[in-house]
Design a protein around this motif. Structure first.
Motif, mmCIF file in Angstrom:
data_model
loop_
_atom_site.group_PDB
_atom_site.id
_atom_site.type_symbol
_atom_site.label_atom_id
_atom_site.label_comp_id
_atom_site.label_asym_id
_atom_site.label_seq_id
_atom_site.Cartn_x
_atom_site.Cartn_y
_atom_site.Cartn_z
ATOM 1 N N PHE A 1 0.816 -1.225 0.000
ATOM 2 C CA PHE A 1 0.000 0.000 0.000
ATOM 3 C C PHE A 1 0.845 1.268 0.000
ATOM 4 O O PHE A 1 0.447 2.280 -0.585
ATOM 5 N N ILE A 2 2.016 1.219 0.620
ATOM 6 C CA ILE A 2 2.918 2.376 0.529
ATOM 7 C C ILE A 2 3.353 2.555 -0.917
ATOM 8 O O ILE A 2 3.332 3.664 -1.453
ATOM 9 N N GLY A 3 3.740 1.458 -1.552
ATOM 10 C CA GLY A 3 4.139 1.527 -2.955
ATOM 11 C C GLY A 3 3.002 2.001 -3.848
ATOM 12 O O GLY A 3 3.225 2.773 -4.784
ATOM 13 N N ALA A 4 1.798 1.565 -3.556
ATOM 14 C CA ALA A 4 0.637 1.962 -4.359
ATOM 15 C C ALA A 4 0.406 3.471 -4.301
ATOM 16 O O ALA A 4 0.046 4.087 -5.313
ATOM 17 N N ARG A 5 0.634 4.055 -3.151
ATOM 18 C CA ARG A 5 0.418 5.512 -3.023
ATOM 19 C C ARG A 5 1.391 6.312 -3.875
ATOM 20 O O ARG A 5 1.096 7.422 -4.280
ATOM 21 N N PHE A 6 2.562 5.733 -4.139
ATOM 22 C CA PHE A 6 3.589 6.450 -4.897
ATOM 23 C C PHE A 6 3.750 5.923 -6.321
ATOM 24 O O PHE A 6 4.633 6.372 -7.049
ATOM 25 N N TRP A 7 2.912 4.967 -6.717
ATOM 26 C CA TRP A 7 2.988 4.378 -8.040
ATOM 27 C C TRP A 7 2.679 5.427 -9.100
ATOM 28 O O TRP A 7 1.711 6.176 -8.983
ATOM 29 N N LYS A 8 3.512 5.482 -10.116
ATOM 30 C CA LYS A 8 3.303 6.409 -11.235
ATOM 31 C C LYS A 8 2.987 5.595 -12.473
ATOM 32 O O LYS A 8 3.728 4.684 -12.830
ATOM 33 N N GLU A 9 1.888 5.915 -13.101
ATOM 34 C CA GLU A 9 1.508 5.233 -14.337
ATOM 35 C C GLU A 9 2.491 5.644 -15.437
ATOM 36 O O GLU A 9 2.904 6.778 -15.504
ATOM 37 N N THR A 10 2.836 4.695 -16.288
ATOM 38 C CA THR A 10 3.775 5.039 -17.381
ATOM 39 C C THR A 10 3.033 5.327 -18.656
ATOM 40 O O THR A 10 1.911 4.993 -18.836
#
Length: 72
Positions: free
Chosen positions: A63-72
């Motif tokens: 969930f931490i990673g999901a909050r900072f995930w950037k779509e390419t």
């Protein structure tokens, strides 16, 4: 689960595909957790606690990673 995450407003800027991917990671993690915990012999409370703590950390990381995930 993806609809619930979107409704909670936790990851509002992610596409449905990314939300589905995140949910897949959560489900896979929990399936592995259940399998590992069920494989424990009775009386291994310490090992169970360590496993549960580890799986909680894995979910937090997802969930931490999901909050900072950037779509390419």
């Amino acid at each position: 689960m993806a609809q619930d995450l979107r409704a909670l407003g936790t990851v509002t800027d992610l596409s449905s595909a990314s939300l589905q991917m995140i949910c897949g990671l959560v489900v896979t993690t929990m399936l592995n957790a259940a399998s590992d915990i069920l494989d424990l012999q009775k009386g291994q409370a310490r090992a169970e606690k360590e496993m549960v703590d580890n799986f909680v950390k894995q979910l937090r990381l997802i969930f931490i990673g999901a909050r900072f995930w950037k779509e390419t």
